[in-house]
Design a protein around this motif. Structure first.
Motif, PDB file in Angstrom:
ATOM      1  N   SER A  47       0.833  -1.212   0.000  1.00 24.69           N
ATOM      2  CA  SER A  47       0.000   0.000   0.000  1.00 24.69           C
ATOM      3  C   SER A  47       0.867   1.260   0.000  1.00 24.69           C
ATOM      4  O   SER A  47       0.395   2.343  -0.335  1.00 24.69           O
ATOM      5  CB  SER A  47      -0.953   0.009   1.189  1.00 24.69           C
ATOM      6  OG  SER A  47      -0.254  -0.282   2.361  1.00 24.69           O
ATOM      7  N   THR A 137      -7.453   2.531   2.026  1.00 25.49           N
ATOM      8  CA  THR A 137      -8.562   2.705   1.087  1.00 25.49           C
ATOM      9  C   THR A 137      -9.857   2.175   1.671  1.00 25.49           C
ATOM     10  O   THR A 137      -9.900   1.043   2.155  1.00 25.49           O
ATOM     11  CB  THR A 137      -8.250   1.964  -0.226  1.00 25.49           C
ATOM     12  OG1 THR A 137      -7.063   2.545  -0.784  1.00 25.49           O
ATOM     13  CG2 THR A 137      -9.376   2.092  -1.224  1.00 25.49           C
ATOM     14  N   PHE A 138     -10.881   2.992   1.610  1.00 30.97           N
ATOM     15  CA  PHE A 138     -12.220   2.596   2.067  1.00 30.97           C
ATOM     16  C   PHE A 138     -13.094   2.423   0.836  1.00 30.97           C
ATOM     17  O   PHE A 138     -13.211   3.351   0.030  1.00 30.97           O
ATOM     18  CB  PHE A 138     -12.828   3.683   2.968  1.00 30.97           C
ATOM     19  CG  PHE A 138     -12.066   3.904   4.244  1.00 30.97           C
ATOM     20  CD1 PHE A 138     -10.893   4.638   4.257  1.00 30.97           C
ATOM     21  CD2 PHE A 138     -12.522   3.375   5.445  1.00 30.97           C
ATOM     22  CE1 PHE A 138     -10.181   4.842   5.427  1.00 30.97           C
ATOM     23  CE2 PHE A 138     -11.819   3.577   6.621  1.00 30.97           C
ATOM     24  CZ  PHE A 138     -10.638   4.304   6.608  1.00 30.97           C
ATOM     25  N   ILE A 139     -13.687   1.251   0.707  1.00 31.96           N
ATOM     26  CA  ILE A 139     -14.512   0.981  -0.468  1.00 31.96           C
ATOM     27  C   ILE A 139     -15.973   0.918  -0.021  1.00 31.96           C
ATOM     28  O   ILE A 139     -16.302   0.227   0.944  1.00 31.96           O
ATOM     29  CB  ILE A 139     -14.094  -0.357  -1.112  1.00 31.96           C
ATOM     30  CG1 ILE A 139     -12.624  -0.243  -1.574  1.00 31.96           C
ATOM     31  CG2 ILE A 139     -15.012  -0.704  -2.281  1.00 31.96           C
ATOM     32  CD1 ILE A 139     -11.999  -1.544  -1.980  1.00 31.96           C
ATOM     33  N   ARG A 174      -4.737  -2.834  -7.566  1.00 28.44           N
ATOM     34  CA  ARG A 174      -4.635  -3.008  -6.117  1.00 28.44           C
ATOM     35  C   ARG A 174      -5.387  -4.246  -5.645  1.00 28.44           C
ATOM     36  O   ARG A 174      -4.957  -4.941  -4.741  1.00 28.44           O
ATOM     37  CB  ARG A 174      -5.173  -1.768  -5.419  1.00 28.44           C
ATOM     38  CG  ARG A 174      -4.806  -1.752  -3.971  1.00 28.44           C
ATOM     39  CD  ARG A 174      -4.632  -0.373  -3.439  1.00 28.44           C
ATOM     40  NE  ARG A 174      -4.045  -0.440  -2.127  1.00 28.44           N
ATOM     41  CZ  ARG A 174      -4.474   0.263  -1.084  1.00 28.44           C
ATOM     42  NH1 ARG A 174      -5.464   1.093  -1.224  1.00 28.44           N
ATOM     43  NH2 ARG A 174      -3.876   0.134   0.069  1.00 28.44           N
ATOM     44  N   LEU A 175      -6.542  -4.494  -6.250  1.00 28.19           N
ATOM     45  CA  LEU A 175      -7.300  -5.689  -5.868  1.00 28.19           C
ATOM     46  C   LEU A 175      -6.894  -6.884  -6.727  1.00 28.19           C
ATOM     47  O   LEU A 175      -7.452  -7.957  -6.615  1.00 28.19           O
ATOM     48  CB  LEU A 175      -8.807  -5.422  -5.973  1.00 28.19           C
ATOM     49  CG  LEU A 175      -9.317  -4.203  -5.188  1.00 28.19           C
ATOM     50  CD1 LEU A 175     -10.818  -4.049  -5.345  1.00 28.19           C
ATOM     51  CD2 LEU A 175      -8.963  -4.287  -3.712  1.00 28.19           C
TER      52      LEU A 175
END
Lengths: 229, 406
Positions: A47, A137-139, A174-175
């Motif tokens: 990250s 990161t907030f999804i 990132r995912l």
């Protein structure tokens, strides 16, 4: 812009638009020269690398052309090593599907440069140290859902640039999904192979977010009968 | 009092909707802010704006103030100076006064928040209460922490380490700590008198009142009269520019009336300006926000030639008005200006003069930098971003992962 109704394929599963919001955490680590930079790059979480290769993009979503990543900026403007700065800036982020491989490429670029130019170990001036951050990161889901291309197009107009960013960049790299979410859905759910390929071919790193929104809009609109682009 | 919906026309409905979505996740939490004063000072100003907006978003946010006598505030003033790197003698008695007042506050205050946000060093030691509570504790450091006096930092650190997390305003302020450290930059309020849109008439009225002629390009630095803002360097740079371009310089600042050093610097700046009719040195009274706004909007180039800087929010204020800015690469300024994209960073008097000339000779370039600067501020340094990061900070206290699904 108006549209006539056409017969559009309905998706088996609708596309739910998500968005992402970021918070920056300080790692407390800092580098004064290239060797320290490389050593810290090797040990920090992914990250951190993600932050420094994408933070410019996230902070300058309205600017064009996009400025380079943090490492390139620091090497060019603080260490004043323009050759290496250009090399790092020109690493094609689209080619990487994992943070790990991107990290390795940047480290390799710097180490090669150091091996060829050992005399070039410049030190940052006081206050110019490279501070390592990471992105938390907030999804979260947005209210926008699409079941066919027409609804998809409407949503593309309304979603925030953070949502576009999430589905085009975050999902892929990132995912580690390997491709962007939009291409995957239009191909898997609507059978739109050509559109999926066209979206995947967009180089998101060379657009502003609004430019990317416009490009997506044009590509999708072309596939809707009667849609005026 | 502004409402969150008032910001929609500036930042867009999507940004406000995202704030509302995140705020909903904190529906059952109580956020308790604690600082040392309800009026005066930057922190009280920030809380005065943010608490009502968080409440408007549906987050139960409250604000309490520690109680202390004159001696306590004299001690905390000493702490403040020492943390800013000034040599200050702090005695055993000073520490005792600080700890005694903290103890009284711990006994008398009610700690009802699920999340307790302590602002700045004055109330830092309240964290001693934490072991008796289930709440999460965050220490929010607003001050410039680049070169703190080691002794006072050692003392405060023993308390800071007891928190769940800390928050700093610039990367250089962070310290080696065993707790998580977040970066939340300060912000400007686009609806305040200092930053709201002004009509040409309003701008002209202010300039008429201050007797400033707009017959030639105006170069401005807004800052208090302090050696660290390098007003003398600004005058030297202006004189180099003046050899080639006819222009005017305004050095304006306020808040120095009760500051003996400020008065001295002001006098020296006036002397250095001499009889040059094109240099205006203005000591503005407190609450001159509208005047500062108008001066910035009437300027062709804005400078911030500081030798040292905390965050340097005057840069964000200038960029928000789409002005080209030449500033030193110190403190939080490089976070606001990317060289040649959203402004120009300089290191010397000669460099500052060189960039000012470039901007005056290339108005299109100046306009582009200003517009990029404004976009950057809109995206990153407005109050709405600040609110969003506070909300995310509160949510992150329960999470350890780098990717969090809400």
């Amino acid at each position: 812009m108006h549209k006539k109704t056409g017969h559009l394929v309905k998706a088996k599963e609708p596309f739910r638009f998500y968005t992402r919001l970021n918070l920056i955490e300080l790692t407390g680590k800092k580098a004064n020269n290239l060797r320290e930079l490389v050593e810290i790059m090797k040990e920090v979480p992914g990250s951190v690398i993600y932050h420094h290769t994408h933070h410019y993009l996230q902070q300058h979503l309205y600017l064009s052309p996009e400025p380079p990543n943090d490492f390139a900026y620091w090497v060019t403007y603080i260490l004043r090593d323009e050759e290496l700065g250009e090399e790092i800036a020109s690493i094609d982020l689209c080619e990487f599907s994992t943070i790990r491989s991107l990290r390795e490429k940047i480290i390799e670029t710097i180490e090669q440069h150091l091996a060829q130019n050992p005399e070039l170990l410049r030190t940052a001036p006081p206050g110019g140290e490279f501070h390592f951050f990471k992105t938390i990161t907030f999804i979260l889901p947005t209210p926008y859902v699409a079941s066919d291309l027409s609804e998809f197009l409407e949503a593309i107009k309304k979603i925030s640039i953070h949502s576009i960013y999430f589905h085009m960049f975050e999902a892929k790299l990132r995912l580690e999904k390997g491709e962007n979410d939009f291409s995957r859905w239009v191909e898997d759910m609507l059978g739109e192979k050509e559109l999926a390929r066209d979206i995947a071919r967009l180089d998101p790193y060379t657009f502003t977010m609004e430019g990317l929104r416009a490009a997506l809009f044009r590509l999708i609109a072309k596939r809707i009968p009667g849609e005026i682009i | 009092m502004s409402r969150i919906s008032d910001y929609e026309s500036i930042v867009g409905a999507d940004v406000i909707n995202e704030l509302r979505m995140v705020a909903r996740k904190l529906k059952n939490k109580v956020i308790q802010n604690i600082n040392s004063t309800s009026v005066g000072g930057g922190v009280a100003e920030i809380l005065g704006r943010m608490v009502p907006l968080l409440q408007d978003l549906g987050v139960d946010t409250r604000w309490d103030v520690v109680k202390g006598g004159e001696k306590y505030f004299q001690v905390t003033k000493k702490f403040h100076n020492a943390l800013h790197g000034r040599k200050t003698e702090i005695t055993r008695e000073d520490y005792d006064i600080f700890l005694e007042t903290t103890k009284t506050n711990i006994e008398q205050m009610e700690f009802y928040g699920d999340i307790i946000l302590i602002h700045d060093p004055q109330p830092v030691a309240l964290v001693e209460k934490r072991k008796f509570l289930k709440s999460r504790w965050v220490w929010r450091c607003h001050i410039d922490f680049t070169y703190p006096d080691p002794e006072i930092w050692e003392f405060l650190k023993s308390f800071v380490e007891q928190y769940d997390a800390s928050v700093f305003s610039a990367p250089a302020f962070a310290r080696p700590l065993p707790i998580r450290q977040f970066l939340i930059s300060p912000s400007i309020d686009p609806l305040s008198d200092k930053n709201r849109d002004l009509s040409e008439e309003e701008i002209n009225n202010v300039l008429d009142k201050l007797q400033i002629n707009r017959d030639k390009p105006i170069i401005t630095q807004i800052s208090r009269f302090d050696y660290l803002k390098d007003p003398f360097g600004v005058i030297e740079a202006f004189r180099l520019v003046k050899k080639y371009v006819d222009c005017r310089l305004i050095l304006a600042g306020g808040g120095a009336i009760d500051d003996p050093e400020g008065q001295k610097v002001f006098q020296e700046v006036v002397e250095k300006a001499g009889n040059d009719p094109d240099i205006l040195v203005l000591l503005l009274p407190p609450a001159s926000d509208l005047e500062i706004n108008a001066l910035q909007r009437a300027s062709s180039v804005i400078l911030q030639k500081s030798l040292r800087e905390g965050f340097g929010l005057t840069v964000a204020e200038a960029l928000w008005k789409a002005k080209p800015v030449v500033a030193s690469a110190v403190g939080g300024i490089p976070l606001q200006i990317t060289h040649k994209y959203s402004g120009l960073l300089s290191h010397t008097v000669q460099g500052t003069a060189y960039w000012i000339r470039q901007l005056l000779h290339s108005p299109e370039y100046a306009t582009r930098l200003g517009e990029n600067g404004k976009a950057h501020i809109k995206q990153n340094f407005l109050l709405t971003r600040h609110l969003r990061e506070y909300l995310l900070l509160f949510l992150s206290l329960e999470e350890k992962e780098d990717i969090i699904y809400l």
